[in-house]
Scaffold this motif. Structure first.
Motif, short mmCIF file in Angstrom:
data_model
loop_
_atom_site.label_atom_id
_atom_site.label_comp_id
_atom_site.label_asym_id
_atom_site.label_seq_id
_atom_site.Cartn_x
_atom_site.Cartn_y
_atom_site.Cartn_z
N GLU A 1 -23.03 -5.90 -4.47
CA GLU A 1 -22.20 -5.91 -3.15
C GLU A 1 -20.92 -6.37 -3.43
O GLU A 1 -20.61 -7.40 -4.06
CB GLU A 1 -22.83 -6.71 -2.14
CG GLU A 1 -24.04 -6.49 -1.61
CD GLU A 1 -24.18 -4.94 -0.78
OE1 GLU A 1 -22.94 -4.76 -0.25
OE2 GLU A 1 -25.15 -4.25 -0.70
N PRO A 2 -19.67 -5.55 -2.71
CA PRO A 2 -18.31 -6.17 -3.01
C PRO A 2 -18.08 -7.19 -1.77
O PRO A 2 -18.82 -7.07 -0.80
CB PRO A 2 -17.55 -4.79 -2.58
CG PRO A 2 -18.51 -3.92 -1.88
CD PRO A 2 -19.88 -4.28 -2.23
N ALA A 3 -17.28 -8.11 -2.37
CA ALA A 3 -16.84 -8.97 -1.28
C ALA A 3 -15.94 -8.58 -0.30
O ALA A 3 -15.00 -7.64 -0.84
CB ALA A 3 -16.24 -10.33 -2.04
N ASP A 4 -15.76 -8.90 0.77
CA ASP A 4 -14.53 -8.75 1.68
C ASP A 4 -13.49 -9.77 1.21
O ASP A 4 -13.56 -10.88 1.40
CB ASP A 4 -14.88 -9.34 3.22
CG ASP A 4 -15.69 -8.06 3.76
OD1 ASP A 4 -16.23 -7.29 3.20
OD2 ASP A 4 -16.40 -8.71 4.90
N LEU A 5 -12.38 -9.17 0.81
CA LEU A 5 -11.26 -10.07 0.23
C LEU A 5 -9.91 -9.84 1.24
O LEU A 5 -9.52 -8.62 1.35
CB LEU A 5 -10.71 -9.55 -1.14
CG LEU A 5 -9.82 -10.33 -1.83
CD1 LEU A 5 -10.12 -10.45 -3.36
CD2 LEU A 5 -8.24 -10.23 -1.59
N HIS A 6 -9.45 -10.83 1.75
CA HIS A 6 -8.37 -10.91 2.71
C HIS A 6 -7.36 -11.33 2.04
O HIS A 6 -7.11 -12.64 1.43
CB HIS A 6 -8.72 -11.76 4.05
CG HIS A 6 -9.75 -11.10 4.79
ND1 HIS A 6 -9.46 -10.46 6.08
CD2 HIS A 6 -10.91 -11.15 4.64
CE1 HIS A 6 -10.48 -9.90 6.59
NE2 HIS A 6 -11.55 -10.61 5.80
N TYR A 7 -6.17 -10.53 1.90
CA TYR A 7 -5.15 -11.16 1.06
C TYR A 7 -3.95 -11.40 1.75
O TYR A 7 -3.54 -10.62 2.79
CB TYR A 7 -4.63 -9.68 0.03
CG TYR A 7 -3.53 -10.15 -0.72
CD1 TYR A 7 -3.57 -11.36 -1.77
CD2 TYR A 7 -2.36 -9.29 -0.79
CE1 TYR A 7 -2.47 -11.50 -2.57
CE2 TYR A 7 -1.21 -9.58 -1.68
CZ TYR A 7 -1.37 -10.77 -2.42
OH TYR A 7 -0.10 -11.12 -3.31
N ILE A 8 -3.33 -12.44 1.54
CA ILE A 8 -2.11 -13.03 2.46
C ILE A 8 -1.01 -12.50 1.67
O ILE A 8 -0.49 -12.99 0.69
CB ILE A 8 -2.21 -14.61 2.51
CG1 ILE A 8 -3.65 -14.81 3.10
CG2 ILE A 8 -1.36 -14.90 3.52
CD1 ILE A 8 -4.02 -14.40 4.18
N SER A 9 -0.36 -11.56 1.97
CA SER A 9 0.95 -10.85 1.44
C SER A 9 2.06 -11.36 2.24
O SER A 9 2.14 -12.46 2.68
CB SER A 9 0.71 -9.66 1.45
OG SER A 9 1.84 -8.73 0.81
N THR A 10 3.08 -10.67 2.38
CA THR A 10 4.22 -10.74 3.25
C THR A 10 4.99 -10.00 3.72
O THR A 10 5.00 -8.64 2.91
CB THR A 10 5.26 -11.72 2.23
OG1 THR A 10 6.55 -11.91 2.90
CG2 THR A 10 5.51 -10.98 0.74
N THR A 11 5.52 -9.59 4.82
CA THR A 11 6.38 -8.74 5.21
C THR A 11 7.68 -8.50 4.45
O THR A 11 8.36 -7.64 4.42
CB THR A 11 6.98 -8.69 6.69
OG1 THR A 11 7.83 -10.20 6.56
CG2 THR A 11 5.85 -9.01 7.67
N ALA A 12 8.05 -9.60 3.47
CA ALA A 12 9.04 -9.43 2.59
C ALA A 12 8.97 -8.19 1.68
O ALA A 12 9.88 -7.78 0.93
CB ALA A 12 9.31 -10.60 1.71
N VAL A 13 7.66 -7.78 1.62
CA VAL A 13 7.55 -6.39 0.69
C VAL A 13 8.42 -5.52 1.33
O VAL A 13 8.70 -4.15 0.81
CB VAL A 13 6.37 -6.02 0.62
CG1 VAL A 13 5.33 -7.00 -0.18
CG2 VAL A 13 5.52 -5.70 1.97
N PHE A 14 8.78 -5.47 2.46
CA PHE A 14 9.69 -4.58 3.22
C PHE A 14 11.11 -5.03 3.31
O PHE A 14 11.78 -4.46 4.10
CB PHE A 14 9.26 -3.92 4.49
CG PHE A 14 7.87 -3.07 4.40
CD1 PHE A 14 7.71 -1.94 3.39
CD2 PHE A 14 6.67 -3.81 4.74
CE1 PHE A 14 6.48 -1.25 3.36
CE2 PHE A 14 5.42 -3.11 4.47
CZ PHE A 14 5.32 -2.12 3.96
N LEU A 15 11.60 -5.70 2.62
CA LEU A 15 12.85 -6.75 2.95
C LEU A 15 14.07 -5.59 2.87
O LEU A 15 15.12 -5.78 3.45
CB LEU A 15 13.03 -7.87 1.83
CG LEU A 15 14.26 -8.70 1.98
CD1 LEU A 15 13.94 -9.47 3.27
CD2 LEU A 15 14.24 -9.83 0.80
#
Length: 384
Positions: free
Chosen positions: A127-141
């Motif tokens: 079974e895969p895990a649910d992974l919640h990744y905390i990224s950033t809106t700065a990927v669109f800076l």
């Protein structure tokens, strides 16, 4: 339910753990980098002491995402992998003045190690895990230069949308790796993108090292001057609101394969924060932007001025509202609707909130008292 959290001792990570304890009955296991288990326990306890009495549901695990197998012995890794059906990956090296090479070990290499950990879970459980990744809106800076009028939850980040700064580039690559892992069935992925994260709405307390409003405010007080204009910053919210939104959406069954932007729907006026300094009693001279920036560059030996001076790329987006430096435009319509559906409303970043922010910075001695500020101004006037 058990949740595995990385980055728990960081600014946002601590809030995420507190919200998990408040809103769920989950056991919260936190990967903590330290020299010993005792040190890990103490680091986590010190971070969480501002929130509530200690909880037996909060557990520190001595580990390091930068190392293969997270620095765990194989048996420990396997037990943890089997038990981790939900992961919140918040750990990151956040430094907007650092080169990509300084950040890649944690932000990209650490993410690859989390993918490897999740892959081990699949091998053990199927079974895969649910992974919640905390990224950033700065990927669109830099999205304007990449040809986008705005960036919403459906926009795809690239190195072109990230621009030249190392931090957003490292987060773009981490997002790409995670999407590829999700395509291979290793994880069930949800991406959360906060923007400029500022103070706790209720208390005004904030992080002097991660809140991007703080370097601007400190420099203005130290210089005794504020720029005459500033941008409207898209993508701002207070830290308690961001944490609440992330955790509540992480618990929604259909959040898998979704992207959420944890930001206020309306742009935030940077001038509102600067005016809060004047309301607090600081004597600040309105100064044309170019002259104000010249004062910054001429006072880089001042520890209250240097942080904004070395973040010139970010400063231009916050302070220069002109056609040559358009601030990024972020949208969060899908996220706002999703939060409304679970009964979560974002608080207003109004004048009373900003007054609490300034007071909180004074109480933390990040900003000088009015008496110290007045004395410094007299000295500067006498010597200038």
């Amino acid at each position: 339910m058990a949740v595995l959290v990385t980055g728990a001792t960081g600014s946002l990570g601590g809030w995420l753990c507190a919200e998990l304890l408040r809103s769920t009955q989950a056991t919260v296991r936190c990967l903590v980098r330290a020299g010993s288990q005792e040190d890990a326990d103490q680091r986590l306890a010190a971070r969480m002491q501002i929130f509530s009495p200690p909880s037996g549901r909060l557990i520190a695990l001595l580990a390091d995402i930068r190392r293969p197998d997270l620095g765990l012995r194989p048996a420990e890794r396997d037990r943890l992998a089997e038990d981790s059906d939900r992961i919140i990956h918040c750990a990151a090296h956040v430094n907007l003045a650092a080169d990509y090479d300084q950040l890649v070990h944690t932000n990209v290499g650490g993410t690859q190690n989390m993918i490897d950990f999740a892959q081990r879970r699949v091998a053990l459980t199927g079974e895969p895990a649910d992974l919640h990744y905390i990224s950033t809106t700065a990927v669109f800076l830099n999205h304007h230069a990449a040809g986008l009028s705005h960036a919403d939850e459906s926009s795809v980040p690239t190195l072109a949308t990230a621009g030249s700064l190392g931090y957003p580039r490292s987060k773009v690559l981490a997002e790409t790796m995670l999407r590829q892992a999700a395509d291979r069935g290793i994880i069930r992925l949800t991406i959360h993108r906060p923007g400029l994260v500022t103070a706790d709405h209720a208390t005004g307390r904030t992080s002097a090292t991660s809140d991007l409003l703080v370097p601007v405010l400190r420099a203005c007080v130290a210089l005794g001057a504020i720029p005459t204009s500033a941008a409207e910053a898209s993508g701002v919210d207070c830290i308690d609101s961001v944490a609440r939104g992330i955790i509540h959406l992480a618990l929604v069954a259909d959040s898998v394969d979704r992207v959420f932007h944890h930001i206020q729907p309306a742009p935030f006026k940077i001038m509102d924060a600067l005016q809060a300094l004047s309301r607090a009693g600081y004597r600040l001279k309105p100064t044309p932007n170019d002259q104000w920036w010249g004062q910054v560059q001429g006072n880089l030996d001042n520890p209250a001025v240097r942080p904004i001076g070395i973040m010139s790329e970010i400063a231009r987006y916050l302070l220069y509202a002109d056609v040559d430096h358009p601030p990024p435009s972020y949208r969060a319509d899908f996220t706002t609707a999703a939060l409304t559906a679970v009964g979560i409303a974002r608080p207003s970043l109004d004048a009373p909130f900003l007054d609490r922010l300034i007071k909180g910075l004074q109480e933390a001695r990040v900003l000088p008292s009015l008496a110290r500020h007045a004395a410094s101004a007299r000295t500067h006037g006498a010597t200038g």
